[in-house]
Design a protein around this motif. Structure first.
Motif, PDB file in Angstrom:
ATOM      1  N   ARG A 157      20.901  20.143  45.556  1.00  0.00           N
ATOM      2  CA  ARG A 157      20.415  19.666  44.264  1.00  0.00           C
ATOM      3  C   ARG A 157      18.949  20.033  44.050  1.00  0.00           C
ATOM      4  O   ARG A 157      18.168  20.043  45.003  1.00  0.00           O
ATOM      5  CB  ARG A 157      20.566  18.145  44.163  1.00  0.00           C
ATOM      6  CG  ARG A 157      22.011  17.718  43.978  1.00  0.00           C
ATOM      7  CD  ARG A 157      22.140  16.219  43.912  1.00  0.00           C
ATOM      8  NE  ARG A 157      23.479  15.884  43.455  1.00  0.00           N
ATOM      9  CZ  ARG A 157      23.754  15.364  42.261  1.00  0.00           C
ATOM     10  NH1 ARG A 157      22.778  15.093  41.419  1.00  0.00           N
ATOM     11  NH2 ARG A 157      24.997  15.091  41.909  1.00  0.00           N
ATOM     12  N   GLU A 158      18.620  20.288  42.796  1.00  0.00           N
ATOM     13  CA  GLU A 158      17.221  20.564  42.450  1.00  0.00           C
ATOM     14  C   GLU A 158      16.404  19.287  42.403  1.00  0.00           C
ATOM     15  O   GLU A 158      15.200  19.295  42.661  1.00  0.00           O
ATOM     16  CB  GLU A 158      17.152  21.253  41.075  1.00  0.00           C
ATOM     17  CG  GLU A 158      17.781  22.642  41.049  1.00  0.00           C
ATOM     18  CD  GLU A 158      17.704  23.245  39.659  1.00  0.00           C
ATOM     19  OE1 GLU A 158      16.658  23.074  38.998  1.00  0.00           O
ATOM     20  OE2 GLU A 158      18.682  23.872  39.226  1.00  0.00           O
ATOM     21  N   SER A 159      17.062  18.175  42.055  1.00  0.00           N
ATOM     22  CA  SER A 159      16.344  16.906  41.908  1.00  0.00           C
ATOM     23  C   SER A 159      16.749  15.939  43.011  1.00  0.00           C
ATOM     24  O   SER A 159      17.784  16.106  43.657  1.00  0.00           O
ATOM     25  CB  SER A 159      16.667  16.269  40.552  1.00  0.00           C
ATOM     26  OG  SER A 159      18.032  15.906  40.505  1.00  0.00           O
ATOM     27  N   ASN A 160      15.903  14.935  43.215  1.00  0.00           N
ATOM     28  CA  ASN A 160      16.230  13.888  44.178  1.00  0.00           C
ATOM     29  C   ASN A 160      17.365  13.024  43.647  1.00  0.00           C
ATOM     30  O   ASN A 160      17.557  12.885  42.435  1.00  0.00           O
ATOM     31  CB  ASN A 160      14.998  13.011  44.442  1.00  0.00           C
ATOM     32  CG  ASN A 160      13.889  13.782  45.121  1.00  0.00           C
ATOM     33  OD1 ASN A 160      14.146  14.704  45.893  1.00  0.00           O
ATOM     34  ND2 ASN A 160      12.648  13.420  44.831  1.00  0.00           N
ATOM     35  N   VAL A 161      18.113  12.439  44.572  1.00  0.00           N
ATOM     36  CA  VAL A 161      19.193  11.539  44.190  1.00  0.00           C
ATOM     37  C   VAL A 161      18.600  10.278  43.561  1.00  0.00           C
ATOM     38  O   VAL A 161      17.617   9.731  44.055  1.00  0.00           O
ATOM     39  CB  VAL A 161      20.051  11.164  45.420  1.00  0.00           C
ATOM     40  CG1 VAL A 161      21.066  10.088  45.064  1.00  0.00           C
ATOM     41  CG2 VAL A 161      20.763  12.399  45.965  1.00  0.00           C
ATOM     42  N   ARG A 191      14.184  14.119  34.661  1.00  0.00           N
ATOM     43  CA  ARG A 191      14.781  13.902  35.976  1.00  0.00           C
ATOM     44  C   ARG A 191      16.157  13.242  35.850  1.00  0.00           C
ATOM     45  O   ARG A 191      17.097  13.602  36.556  1.00  0.00           O
ATOM     46  CB  ARG A 191      13.848  13.050  36.833  1.00  0.00           C
ATOM     47  CG  ARG A 191      14.288  12.946  38.288  1.00  0.00           C
ATOM     48  CD  ARG A 191      13.159  12.434  39.170  1.00  0.00           C
ATOM     49  NE  ARG A 191      12.767  11.070  38.841  1.00  0.00           N
ATOM     50  CZ  ARG A 191      11.600  10.714  38.335  1.00  0.00           C
ATOM     51  NH1 ARG A 191      10.672  11.626  38.072  1.00  0.00           N
ATOM     52  NH2 ARG A 191      11.328   9.446  38.084  1.00  0.00           N
ATOM     53  N   ILE A 192      16.272  12.283  34.938  1.00  0.00           N
ATOM     54  CA  ILE A 192      17.559  11.611  34.721  1.00  0.00           C
ATOM     55  C   ILE A 192      18.587  12.591  34.174  1.00  0.00           C
ATOM     56  O   ILE A 192      19.740  12.637  34.623  1.00  0.00           O
ATOM     57  CB  ILE A 192      17.390  10.415  33.759  1.00  0.00           C
ATOM     58  CG1 ILE A 192      16.554   9.317  34.428  1.00  0.00           C
ATOM     59  CG2 ILE A 192      18.744   9.864  33.331  1.00  0.00           C
ATOM     60  CD1 ILE A 192      16.152   8.186  33.491  1.00  0.00           C
ATOM     61  N   LEU A 193      18.174  13.401  33.198  1.00  0.00           N
ATOM     62  CA  LEU A 193      19.096  14.374  32.605  1.00  0.00           C
ATOM     63  C   LEU A 193      19.514  15.440  33.618  1.00  0.00           C
ATOM     64  O   LEU A 193      20.682  15.836  33.668  1.00  0.00           O
ATOM     65  CB  LEU A 193      18.452  15.020  31.380  1.00  0.00           C
ATOM     66  CG  LEU A 193      18.360  14.123  30.145  1.00  0.00           C
ATOM     67  CD1 LEU A 193      17.398  14.706  29.117  1.00  0.00           C
ATOM     68  CD2 LEU A 193      19.745  13.921  29.523  1.00  0.00           C
ATOM     69  N   LEU A 194      18.566  15.896  34.424  1.00  0.00           N
ATOM     70  CA  LEU A 194      18.893  16.896  35.437  1.00  0.00           C
ATOM     71  C   LEU A 194      19.854  16.315  36.469  1.00  0.00           C
ATOM     72  O   LEU A 194      20.792  16.988  36.905  1.00  0.00           O
ATOM     73  CB  LEU A 194      17.620  17.390  36.125  1.00  0.00           C
ATOM     74  CG  LEU A 194      17.816  18.428  37.238  1.00  0.00           C
ATOM     75  CD1 LEU A 194      18.531  19.667  36.710  1.00  0.00           C
ATOM     76  CD2 LEU A 194      16.476  18.805  37.868  1.00  0.00           C
ATOM     77  N   TYR A 195      19.623  15.067  36.849  1.00  0.00           N
ATOM     78  CA  TYR A 195      20.508  14.407  37.814  1.00  0.00           C
ATOM     79  C   TYR A 195      21.938  14.366  37.284  1.00  0.00           C
ATOM     80  O   TYR A 195      22.897  14.687  37.997  1.00  0.00           O
ATOM     81  CB  TYR A 195      19.997  12.996  38.088  1.00  0.00           C
ATOM     82  CG  TYR A 195      20.900  12.169  38.956  1.00  0.00           C
ATOM     83  CD1 TYR A 195      20.921  12.339  40.334  1.00  0.00           C
ATOM     84  CD2 TYR A 195      21.735  11.202  38.401  1.00  0.00           C
ATOM     85  CE1 TYR A 195      21.748  11.575  41.138  1.00  0.00           C
ATOM     86  CE2 TYR A 195      22.569  10.436  39.193  1.00  0.00           C
ATOM     87  CZ  TYR A 195      22.573  10.629  40.564  1.00  0.00           C
ATOM     88  OH  TYR A 195      23.402   9.869  41.348  1.00  0.00           O
ATOM     89  N   ASN A 196      22.099  13.967  36.026  1.00  0.00           N
ATOM     90  CA  ASN A 196      23.431  13.900  35.423  1.00  0.00           C
ATOM     91  C   ASN A 196      24.043  15.289  35.277  1.00  0.00           C
ATOM     92  O   ASN A 196      25.240  15.484  35.527  1.00  0.00           O
ATOM     93  CB  ASN A 196      23.345  13.202  34.065  1.00  0.00           C
ATOM     94  CG  ASN A 196      24.664  13.204  33.325  1.00  0.00           C
ATOM     95  OD1 ASN A 196      24.878  14.046  32.443  1.00  0.00           O
ATOM     96  ND2 ASN A 196      25.551  12.295  33.666  1.00  0.00           N
ATOM     97  N   GLU A 197      23.231  16.254  34.866  1.00  0.00           N
ATOM     98  CA  GLU A 197      23.723  17.624  34.738  1.00  0.00           C
ATOM     99  C   GLU A 197      24.251  18.138  36.070  1.00  0.00           C
ATOM    100  O   GLU A 197      25.317  18.771  36.136  1.00  0.00           O
ATOM    101  CB  GLU A 197      22.617  18.542  34.228  1.00  0.00           C
ATOM    102  CG  GLU A 197      23.050  20.003  34.114  1.00  0.00           C
ATOM    103  CD  GLU A 197      21.908  20.919  33.712  1.00  0.00           C
ATOM    104  OE1 GLU A 197      21.776  21.183  32.499  1.00  0.00           O
ATOM    105  OE2 GLU A 197      21.148  21.357  34.599  1.00  0.00           O
ATOM    106  N   GLN A 198      23.522  17.875  37.136  1.00  0.00           N
ATOM    107  CA  GLN A 198      23.948  18.361  38.439  1.00  0.00           C
ATOM    108  C   GLN A 198      25.218  17.672  38.910  1.00  0.00           C
ATOM    109  O   GLN A 198      26.008  18.258  39.651  1.00  0.00           O
ATOM    110  CB  GLN A 198      22.814  18.197  39.446  1.00  0.00           C
ATOM    111  CG  GLN A 198      21.660  19.145  39.136  1.00  0.00           C
ATOM    112  CD  GLN A 198      20.528  19.075  40.147  1.00  0.00           C
ATOM    113  OE1 GLN A 198      20.200  18.010  40.651  1.00  0.00           O
ATOM    114  NE2 GLN A 198      19.933  20.205  40.440  1.00  0.00           N
ATOM    115  N   ASP A 199      25.440  16.439  38.471  1.00  0.00           N
ATOM    116  CA  ASP A 199      26.701  15.759  38.776  1.00  0.00           C
ATOM    117  C   ASP A 199      27.888  16.538  38.202  1.00  0.00           C
ATOM    118  O   ASP A 199      28.868  16.798  38.901  1.00  0.00           O
ATOM    119  CB  ASP A 199      26.703  14.340  38.196  1.00  0.00           C
ATOM    120  CG  ASP A 199      26.070  13.324  39.139  1.00  0.00           C
ATOM    121  OD1 ASP A 199      25.770  13.680  40.297  1.00  0.00           O
ATOM    122  OD2 ASP A 199      25.880  12.168  38.721  1.00  0.00           O
ATOM    123  N   VAL A 200      27.815  16.899  36.915  1.00  0.00           N
ATOM    124  CA  VAL A 200      28.973  17.566  36.297  1.00  0.00           C
ATOM    125  C   VAL A 200      29.106  19.004  36.780  1.00  0.00           C
ATOM    126  O   VAL A 200      30.227  19.510  36.943  1.00  0.00           O
ATOM    127  CB  VAL A 200      28.906  17.498  34.748  1.00  0.00           C
ATOM    128  CG1 VAL A 200      29.005  16.059  34.276  1.00  0.00           C
ATOM    129  CG2 VAL A 200      27.669  18.161  34.183  1.00  0.00           C
TER     130      VAL A 200
END
Length: 240
Positions: A157-161, A191-200
């Motif tokens: 992941r690019e961002s932290n969990v 950061r929140i949007l990137l986290y969700n994007e990386q989930d999908v």
């Protein structure tokens, strides 16, 4: 409302590695990959972020769409946007499946909020659900979290969990304070949007690389069970 759309180029994949559903390898081409960030307190309160993506075979890229609320009023607007998104994907893009990870939680939240707010739409009337957590458990026989599954698939992941409890606290504040998002640093929103994007996006990557990893896990499981059987047989002979 923050509306974010992104296109992500897909690395090469091999059809032999793709998860087979209903005897078909190409189901992922007709699927949405779906994840919510939400706030629940005893019962569902709101969707904080709606995230969904699909694979565009012609361009070999993933199209990601996200909606994030900025105040309490938009907790209703996001339901209308979600409904329109699903309708558009079904009628125009001919999508028929939704892929999730432990998606029953997300469906419980969105179905409750749609019904509560009189938004006439039932997702399961149009889409078949594929839960990757359940698929893994059916094959390997054990439960696993998304982040641990990502490690097996070498997904970085690019961002932290971000923990679900921290996200819930954030959207609790959004619902109570109409100016909260205006005070939130842009970096945190991103950061929140990137986290969700990386989930999908992870869901897609896991789906198309499924056999490459899960078959190895299955082979290892069978070896361990064979060792246990041999050990048990020797123990029985010894006790005779």
């Amino acid at each position: 409302m923050i509306i974010r759309e992104n296109k992500i180029q897909v690395d090469d994949y091999f059809l032999k590695n793709v998860l087979e559903v209903e005897g078909e390898k190409e189901v992922f081409e007709d699927a949405l990959f779906f994840d919510l960030e939400h706030y629940v307190y005893r019962k569902p309160i709101c969707i904080g972020v709606f995230g969904c993506c699909y694979y565009d075979k012609k361009k070999n890229e993933i199209n990601v769409t996200q909606y994030m609320i900025e105040n309490k009023k938009e907790s209703l607007d996001i339901l209308d946007l979600a409904k329109k998104y699903f309708q558009n994907m079904y009628t125009k893009e001919k999508k028929k499946y939704i892929v999730t990870f432990s998606g029953n939680n997300d469906f419980t939240v969105i179905n409750y909020l749609l019904e509560k707010n009189n938004v006439d739409y039932v997702i399961e009337d149009y889409y078949k659900h594929i839960d990757l957590q359940r698929e893994y458990e059916n094959v390997i026989g054990k439960n696993i979290g998304l982040k641990n599954l990502e490690k097996l698939f070498d997904i970085e992941r690019e961002s932290n969990v971000i923990s679900g409890s921290n996200l819930a606290k954030t959207f609790c504040k959004v619902m109570k304070d109409s100016d909260y998002m205006n005070r939130m640093p842009q970096e945190k929103k991103d950061r929140i949007l990137l986290y969700n994007e990386q989930d999908v996006v992870s869901l897609f990557q896991i789906y198309v690389d499924w056999n490459k990893v899960v078959n190895e896990e299955l082979i290892q499981k069978e070896k361990e069970e064979a060792k246990k059987t041999v050990y048990k047989s020797k123990e029985e002979i010894h006790n005779q």
